[in-house]
Write an enzyme that holds these catalytic residues in place. Structure first.
Site, PDB file in Angstrom:
ATOM      1  N   SER A  93       0.931  -1.049  -0.084  1.00 34.24           N
ATOM      2  CA  SER A  93       0.096  -0.027  -0.162  1.00 34.24           C
ATOM      3  C   SER A  93       0.963   1.116  -0.097  1.00 34.24           C
ATOM      4  O   SER A  93       1.839   1.292   0.380  1.00 34.24           O
ATOM      5  CB  SER A  93      -0.873   0.038   1.261  1.00 34.24           C
ATOM      6  OG  SER A  93      -1.596   1.307   1.359  1.00 34.24           O
ATOM      7  N   TYR A 113      -1.598  -1.224  10.354  1.00 30.79           N
ATOM      8  CA  TYR A 113      -1.884  -1.260   8.853  1.00 30.79           C
ATOM      9  C   TYR A 113      -0.439  -0.865   8.066  1.00 30.79           C
ATOM     10  O   TYR A 113       0.100  -1.563   7.201  1.00 30.79           O
ATOM     11  CB  TYR A 113      -3.050  -0.685   8.361  1.00 30.79           C
ATOM     12  CG  TYR A 113      -3.281  -1.073   6.973  1.00 30.79           C
ATOM     13  CD1 TYR A 113      -3.756  -1.854   6.360  1.00 30.79           C
ATOM     14  CD2 TYR A 113      -2.767   0.068   5.991  1.00 30.79           C
ATOM     15  CE1 TYR A 113      -4.221  -2.153   5.161  1.00 30.79           C
ATOM     16  CE2 TYR A 113      -3.182   0.015   4.625  1.00 30.79           C
ATOM     17  CZ  TYR A 113      -3.771  -1.341   4.177  1.00 30.79           C
ATOM     18  OH  TYR A 113      -4.093  -1.380   2.727  1.00 30.79           O
TER      19      TYR A 113
HETATM   20  P1  NAD Z   1     -11.530  -5.899   0.548  1.00 24.26           P
HETATM   21  O1  NAD Z   1     -11.845  -5.976   2.005  1.00 24.26           O
HETATM   22  O2  NAD Z   1     -12.447  -5.368  -0.398  1.00 24.26           O
HETATM   23  O3  NAD Z   1     -11.214  -7.440   0.249  1.00 24.26           O
HETATM   24  C1  NAD Z   1     -10.219  -8.245   0.972  1.00 24.26           C
HETATM   25  C2  NAD Z   1     -10.852  -9.720   0.699  1.00 24.26           C
HETATM   26  O4  NAD Z   1      -9.703 -10.323   1.514  1.00 24.26           O
HETATM   27  C3  NAD Z   1     -12.023 -10.110   1.185  1.00 24.26           C
HETATM   28  O5  NAD Z   1     -12.596 -10.787   0.495  1.00 24.26           O
HETATM   29  C4  NAD Z   1     -11.832 -10.804   2.479  1.00 24.26           C
HETATM   30  O6  NAD Z   1     -12.615 -11.790   2.825  1.00 24.26           O
HETATM   31  C5  NAD Z   1     -10.399 -11.083   2.387  1.00 24.26           C
HETATM   32  N1  NAD Z   1      -9.673 -11.476   3.635  1.00 24.26           N
HETATM   33  C6  NAD Z   1      -9.793 -10.902   4.878  1.00 24.26           C
HETATM   34  N2  NAD Z   1      -8.892 -11.467   5.840  1.00 24.26           N
HETATM   35  C7  NAD Z   1      -8.443 -12.861   5.056  1.00 24.26           C
HETATM   36  C8  NAD Z   1      -7.755 -13.580   5.703  1.00 24.26           C
HETATM   37  N3  NAD Z   1      -7.181 -13.808   6.953  1.00 24.26           N
HETATM   38  N4  NAD Z   1      -7.635 -14.880   4.804  1.00 24.26           N
HETATM   39  C9  NAD Z   1      -8.023 -14.877   3.680  1.00 24.26           C
HETATM   40  N5  NAD Z   1      -8.884 -13.916   3.132  1.00 24.26           N
HETATM   41  C10 NAD Z   1      -9.032 -12.730   3.927  1.00 24.26           C
HETATM   42  O7  NAD Z   1     -10.094  -5.255   0.461  1.00 24.26           O
HETATM   43  P2  NAD Z   1      -9.513  -4.491  -0.905  1.00 24.26           P
HETATM   44  O8  NAD Z   1      -9.678  -3.047  -0.665  1.00 24.26           O
HETATM   45  O9  NAD Z   1      -9.687  -5.225  -1.884  1.00 24.26           O
HETATM   46  O10 NAD Z   1      -7.779  -4.702  -0.483  1.00 24.26           O
HETATM   47  C11 NAD Z   1      -7.049  -5.627  -1.173  1.00 24.26           C
HETATM   48  C12 NAD Z   1      -5.415  -5.657  -0.829  1.00 24.26           C
HETATM   49  O11 NAD Z   1      -5.327  -4.406  -1.186  1.00 24.26           O
HETATM   50  C13 NAD Z   1      -5.482  -5.658   0.738  1.00 24.26           C
HETATM   51  O12 NAD Z   1      -4.028  -5.890   0.971  1.00 24.26           O
HETATM   52  C14 NAD Z   1      -5.394  -3.963   0.986  1.00 24.26           C
HETATM   53  O13 NAD Z   1      -4.626  -3.652   2.158  1.00 24.26           O
HETATM   54  C15 NAD Z   1      -4.486  -3.604  -0.086  1.00 24.26           C
HETATM   55  N6  NAD Z   1      -4.947  -2.192  -0.669  1.00 24.26           N
HETATM   56  C16 NAD Z   1      -6.223  -1.733  -0.781  1.00 24.26           C
HETATM   57  C17 NAD Z   1      -6.123  -0.257  -1.256  1.00 24.26           C
HETATM   58  C18 NAD Z   1      -7.590   0.167  -1.359  1.00 24.26           C
HETATM   59  O14 NAD Z   1      -7.705   1.498  -1.586  1.00 24.26           O
HETATM   60  N7  NAD Z   1      -8.622  -0.655  -1.794  1.00 24.26           N
HETATM   61  C19 NAD Z   1      -5.390   0.570  -1.088  1.00 24.26           C
HETATM   62  C20 NAD Z   1      -3.952   0.151  -0.663  1.00 24.26           C
HETATM   63  C21 NAD Z   1      -3.638  -1.303  -0.667  1.00 24.26           C
END
Ligand code: NAD
Length: 252
Positions: free
Chosen positions: A138, A151
């Site tokens: 991130s 985080y």
């Molecule tokens: P999200 O919450 O929409 O989806 C995350 C998925 O991971 C969900 O389906 C959830 O059930 C699953 N999950 C959670 N804990 C888990 C576990 N212990 N084991 C297996 N699966 C698990 O999140 P997102 O926004 O799509 O984020 C995905 C990745 O991208 C993450 O690592 C997040 O930190 C990173 N990220 C997201 C953003 C953003 O703006 N959305 C920005 C930077 C980084």
């Protein structure tokens, strides 16, 4: 092509877009998610669109789950070529109020989970002659809003883990890179029982040097590239995908 790709957290959000993008390209996809409803729904979507997909219930923080998930992918598809460590969570509170169990859980899922999935996938990749690991970090690894310590620390850890793994696994022909997304709007990419239309203002879009907030496809496209032969000289790198936000000076 006919690669075998594991996507952790592949049920919803960015992982949902990544798993669909690889399936669209002809890959066999293993969705590893803790949310059965989300994982099964996305699996059905991929299969009904002509793709190959399995869902394996997995908590990436639990070693038995991870071991079983990688074994299952290899049992069904015969190998594993690409691992996308995408599962990630945040937590609330502040350093004054937050329970240590919340710190532990975020580190266990985001950082320890990424290491553990890499360990069990790399053991298979090594035996099969190579592979690719992509860790979703991130921009919060590099800059912060208040009250994001677990985080941010987990994501900074993923950046260091990425170069460390790249050096260790290079001789086994396993490339390891990270992607650092900025603001990616995922509200439409949740499981159908929770999906909502994004509520974004003009200011949300305009503050980005590219003029818009990010989409899950922006990250999925980069994963396709990093997993491809064209990226064969790229390892240990971090690709920031944030519409330019982290290089924008903000002095008022
Ligand atoms: P999200 O919450 O929409 O989806 C995350 C998925 O991971 C969900 O389906 C959830 O059930 C699953 N999950 C959670 N804990 C888990 C576990 N212990 N084991 C297996 N699966 C698990 O999140 P997102 O926004 O799509 O984020 C995905 C990745 O991208 C993450 O690592 C997040 O930190 C990173 N990220 C997201 C953003 C953003 O703006 N959305 C920005 C930077 C980084």
């Amino acid at each position: 092509d006919n690669k075998v790709v594991i996507v952790t957290g592949g049920g919803q959000g960015i992982g949902r877009a990544i798993s669909r993008a690889f399936a669209q390209e002809g890959a066999s996809v293993a969705i590893a998610d803790i949310d059965d409803e989300a994982g099964l729904e996305n699996k059905e979507y991929i299969i009904s669109n002509g793709g190959r997909c399995i869902f394996v219930h997995t908590d990436v923080a639990i070693e038995e789950d991870v071991k079983n998930m990688v074994d299952e992918a290899v049992k069904v598809f015969g190998r594993v070529d690409v691992l996308i460590n995408n599962a990630g969570i945040g937590t609330g509170g502040t350093i004054y109020t937050r329970d240590m169990k919340d710190w532990d859980r975020v580190i266990a899922v985001n950082l320890r989970g990424t290491y553990m999935c890499s360990k069990y996938a790399a053991l298979k990749m090594r035996d099969l002659g190579g592979g690719v690991i992509i860790n979703i970090a991130s921009t919060r690894a590099f800059m912060s809003e208040p009250h994001t310590e677990p985080y941010s620390a987990s994501k900074g850890g993923i950046i260091a883990l990425t170069h460390s793994l790249a050096i260790s696994l290079g001789p086994d022909h396993i490339r390891v890179n990270s992607i650092s997304p900025g603001w990616i709007e995922v509200s439409e990419w949740k499981k159908s029982s929770q999906a909502t239309k994004p509520v974004l203002t003009e200011a949300d879009h305009k503050q980005h040097p590219v003029g818009r907030v990010g989409k899950p496809e922006d990250i999925a496209n980069a994963c396709l590239f990093l997993a491809s032969e064209e990226a064969g000289f790229i390892t240990g790198a971090n690709l920031t995908i944030d519409g330019g936000m982290t290089v924008k000076m903000i002095y008022v």
